[in-house]
Design a protein around this motif. Structure first.
Motif, PDB file in Angstrom:
ATOM      1  N   ASP A  10       0.820  -1.150  -0.129  1.00 62.37           N
ATOM      2  CA  ASP A  10      -0.102  -0.018   0.048  1.00 62.37           C
ATOM      3  C   ASP A  10       0.804   1.422  -0.055  1.00 62.37           C
ATOM      4  OD1 ASP A  10      -2.358  -1.654  -0.047  1.00 62.37           O
ATOM      5  OD2 ASP A  10      -2.713  -1.419   2.088  1.00 62.37           O
ATOM      6  N   LYS A  11       1.908   1.248   0.753  1.00 56.79           N
ATOM      7  CA  LYS A  11       2.745   2.543   0.664  1.00 56.79           C
ATOM      8  C   LYS A  11       3.723   2.655  -0.639  1.00 56.79           C
ATOM      9  CE  LYS A  11       3.233   2.361   5.497  1.00 56.79           C
ATOM     10  NZ  LYS A  11       4.212   2.099   7.001  1.00 56.79           N
ATOM     11  N   ILE A  12       4.150   1.501  -0.880  1.00 59.03           N
ATOM     12  CA  ILE A  12       5.150   1.552  -2.061  1.00 59.03           C
ATOM     13  C   ILE A  12       4.423   1.956  -3.500  1.00 59.03           C
ATOM     14  CG2 ILE A  12       6.501   0.305  -3.587  1.00 59.03           C
ATOM     15  CD1 ILE A  12       8.149  -0.067  -1.158  1.00 59.03           C
ATOM     16  N   GLU A  13       3.261   1.397  -3.360  1.00 56.01           N
ATOM     17  CA  GLU A  13       2.314   1.885  -4.677  1.00 56.01           C
ATOM     18  C   GLU A  13       2.084   3.392  -4.945  1.00 56.01           C
ATOM     19  OE1 GLU A  13      -1.406   0.225  -5.586  1.00 56.01           O
ATOM     20  OE2 GLU A  13      -2.229   0.780  -3.489  1.00 56.01           O
ATOM     21  N   LYS A  14       2.226   4.135  -3.751  1.00 57.04           N
ATOM     22  CA  LYS A  14       1.656   5.236  -3.946  1.00 57.04           C
ATOM     23  C   LYS A  14       3.037   6.167  -4.179  1.00 57.04           C
ATOM     24  CE  LYS A  14      -1.900   4.948  -0.456  1.00 57.04           C
ATOM     25  NZ  LYS A  14      -2.169   5.095   0.895  1.00 57.04           N
ATOM     26  N   LEU A  15       4.074   5.715  -4.147  1.00 60.50           N
ATOM     27  CA  LEU A  15       5.477   6.466  -4.739  1.00 60.50           C
ATOM     28  C   LEU A  15       5.462   6.845  -6.060  1.00 60.50           C
ATOM     29  CD1 LEU A  15       8.134   4.437  -2.689  1.00 60.50           C
ATOM     30  CD2 LEU A  15       7.109   6.444  -2.006  1.00 60.50           C
ATOM     31  N   GLU A  16       5.866   7.908  -6.226  1.00 52.64           N
ATOM     32  CA  GLU A  16       5.744   8.788  -7.427  1.00 52.64           C
ATOM     33  C   GLU A  16       6.342   7.873  -8.711  1.00 52.64           C
ATOM     34  OE1 GLU A  16       7.141  12.990  -9.605  1.00 52.64           O
ATOM     35  OE2 GLU A  16       7.308  12.920  -7.538  1.00 52.64           O
ATOM     36  N   ASP A  17       7.589   7.507  -8.633  1.00 50.12           N
ATOM     37  CA  ASP A  17       8.122   6.839  -9.738  1.00 50.12           C
ATOM     38  C   ASP A  17       7.811   5.300  -9.791  1.00 50.12           C
ATOM     39  OD1 ASP A  17       9.448   9.185 -10.663  1.00 50.12           O
ATOM     40  OD2 ASP A  17      10.957   8.822  -9.307  1.00 50.12           O
ATOM     41  N   VAL A  18       6.903   4.625  -9.016  1.00 52.59           N
ATOM     42  CA  VAL A  18       6.512   3.377  -9.051  1.00 52.59           C
ATOM     43  C   VAL A  18       5.384   3.156 -10.218  1.00 52.59           C
ATOM     44  CG1 VAL A  18       5.504   1.577  -7.717  1.00 52.59           C
ATOM     45  CG2 VAL A  18       7.460   2.843  -6.766  1.00 52.59           C
ATOM     46  N   GLU A  19       5.816   2.242 -10.980  1.00 50.75           N
ATOM     47  CA  GLU A  19       4.719   2.199 -12.042  1.00 50.75           C
ATOM     48  C   GLU A  19       3.730   0.930 -11.663  1.00 50.75           C
ATOM     49  OE1 GLU A  19       4.406   4.016 -14.954  1.00 50.75           O
ATOM     50  OE2 GLU A  19       5.590   5.195 -14.061  1.00 50.75           O
ATOM     51  N   ASN A  20       4.194  -0.115 -11.098  1.00 53.45           N
ATOM     52  CA  ASN A  20       3.404  -1.409 -10.874  1.00 53.45           C
ATOM     53  C   ASN A  20       4.203  -2.044  -9.575  1.00 53.45           C
ATOM     54  OD1 ASN A  20       1.814  -3.555 -11.038  1.00 53.45           O
ATOM     55  ND2 ASN A  20       2.223  -3.798 -13.278  1.00 53.45           N
ATOM     56  N   ALA A  71      11.939   6.155 -13.774  1.00 55.56           N
ATOM     57  CA  ALA A  71      12.268   7.541 -13.594  1.00 55.56           C
ATOM     58  C   ALA A  71      12.987   8.360 -14.663  1.00 55.56           C
ATOM     59  CB  ALA A  71      13.394   7.488 -12.225  1.00 55.56           C
ATOM     60  N   GLU A  72      13.101   9.619 -14.595  1.00 58.70           N
ATOM     61  CA  GLU A  72      13.653  10.396 -15.749  1.00 58.70           C
ATOM     62  C   GLU A  72      15.074   9.974 -15.853  1.00 58.70           C
ATOM     63  OE1 GLU A  72      13.192  12.685 -18.828  1.00 58.70           O
ATOM     64  OE2 GLU A  72      11.410  12.386 -17.458  1.00 58.70           O
ATOM     65  N   ASP A  73      15.818   9.659 -14.948  1.00 59.49           N
ATOM     66  CA  ASP A  73      17.443   9.652 -14.973  1.00 59.49           C
ATOM     67  C   ASP A  73      17.744   8.735 -13.979  1.00 59.49           C
ATOM     68  OD1 ASP A  73      17.346  11.256 -12.915  1.00 59.49           O
ATOM     69  OD2 ASP A  73      17.767  13.004 -13.925  1.00 59.49           O
ATOM     70  N   LEU A  74      18.881   8.202 -13.634  1.00 61.16           N
ATOM     71  CA  LEU A  74      19.586   7.243 -12.824  1.00 61.16           C
ATOM     72  C   LEU A  74      19.496   7.725 -11.433  1.00 61.16           C
ATOM     73  CD1 LEU A  74      20.606   4.202 -12.164  1.00 61.16           C
ATOM     74  CD2 LEU A  74      22.805   5.314 -12.738  1.00 61.16           C
ATOM     75  N   SER A  75      19.840   9.111 -11.473  1.00 64.41           N
ATOM     76  CA  SER A  75      19.782   9.693  -9.955  1.00 64.41           C
ATOM     77  C   SER A  75      18.446   9.821  -9.629  1.00 64.41           C
ATOM     78  CB  SER A  75      20.306  11.187 -10.136  1.00 64.41           C
ATOM     79  OG  SER A  75      20.172  11.901  -8.991  1.00 64.41           O
ATOM     80  N   THR A  76      17.572  10.152 -10.300  1.00 68.54           N
ATOM     81  CA  THR A  76      16.128   9.856  -9.513  1.00 68.54           C
ATOM     82  C   THR A  76      15.659   8.606  -9.325  1.00 68.54           C
ATOM     83  OG1 THR A  76      15.613  11.834 -10.942  1.00 68.54           O
ATOM     84  CG2 THR A  76      13.787  10.862 -10.155  1.00 68.54           C
ATOM     85  N   LEU A  77      15.892   7.521 -10.205  1.00 65.06           N
ATOM     86  CA  LEU A  77      15.635   6.077  -9.755  1.00 65.06           C
ATOM     87  C   LEU A  77      16.687   5.857  -8.404  1.00 65.06           C
ATOM     88  CD1 LEU A  77      14.426   3.636 -10.452  1.00 65.06           C
ATOM     89  CD2 LEU A  77      16.530   3.118 -11.623  1.00 65.06           C
ATOM     90  N   THR A  78      17.445   6.339  -8.210  1.00 64.91           N
ATOM     91  CA  THR A  78      18.262   5.819  -7.166  1.00 64.91           C
ATOM     92  C   THR A  78      17.706   6.442  -5.856  1.00 64.91           C
ATOM     93  OG1 THR A  78      20.458   5.983  -8.297  1.00 64.91           O
ATOM     94  CG2 THR A  78      20.597   6.019  -5.933  1.00 64.91           C
ATOM     95  N   ASN A  79      17.123   7.786  -5.937  1.00 68.41           N
ATOM     96  CA  ASN A  79      16.452   8.475  -4.646  1.00 68.41           C
ATOM     97  C   ASN A  79      15.063   7.539  -4.481  1.00 68.41           C
ATOM     98  OD1 ASN A  79      18.400  10.443  -4.396  1.00 68.41           O
ATOM     99  ND2 ASN A  79      17.304  11.892  -5.759  1.00 68.41           N
ATOM    100  N   THR A  80      14.481   7.218  -5.699  1.00 67.60           N
ATOM    101  CA  THR A  80      13.185   6.567  -5.281  1.00 67.60           C
ATOM    102  C   THR A  80      13.361   4.914  -4.595  1.00 67.60           C
ATOM    103  OG1 THR A  80      12.309   7.258  -7.319  1.00 67.60           O
ATOM    104  CG2 THR A  80      11.410   5.208  -6.532  1.00 67.60           C
ATOM    105  N   VAL A  81      14.768   4.528  -4.990  1.00 68.03           N
ATOM    106  CA  VAL A  81      14.886   3.061  -4.375  1.00 68.03           C
ATOM    107  C   VAL A  81      15.462   3.375  -2.959  1.00 68.03           C
ATOM    108  CG1 VAL A  81      16.382   0.880  -4.476  1.00 68.03           C
ATOM    109  CG2 VAL A  81      15.396   1.904  -6.478  1.00 68.03           C
TER     110      VAL A  81
END
Length: 76
Positions: free
Chosen positions: A20-30, A46-56
């Motif tokens: 429930d928490k993870i599906e609400k994150l901005e860069d999470v598609e599925n 994510a737009e770039d690797l830096s943004t993806l890293t922040n998401t993870v």
């Protein structure tokens, strides 16, 4: 765009809460709850690797109930 599959292990009894928490994150598609050595599989885009890293690191790994992650960046 950068895509990655993140394989998650959650604390016992926390799978649905983590989902429930993870599906609400901005860069999470599925997000899918699965059987086997991992509890959830997340597709992030994510737009770039830096943004993806922040998401993870700051989004997924900091979620209460997430014990471990294994990230596979899509290369093709």
């Amino acid at each position: 765009m950068v895509e990655a599959y993140i394989l998650l292990t959650s604390a016992i009894g926390k799978v649905r809460e983590v989902y429930d928490k993870i599906e609400k994150l901005e860069d999470v598609e599925n997000v899918r709850i699965v059987t086997g050595p991992f509890d959830l599989i997340v597709l992030a885009e994510a737009e770039d690797l830096s943004t993806l890293t922040n998401t993870v690191v700051e989004g997924i790994r900091e979620t209460d109930g997430v014990l471990d992650t294994n990230t596979a960046i899509v290369v093709e």
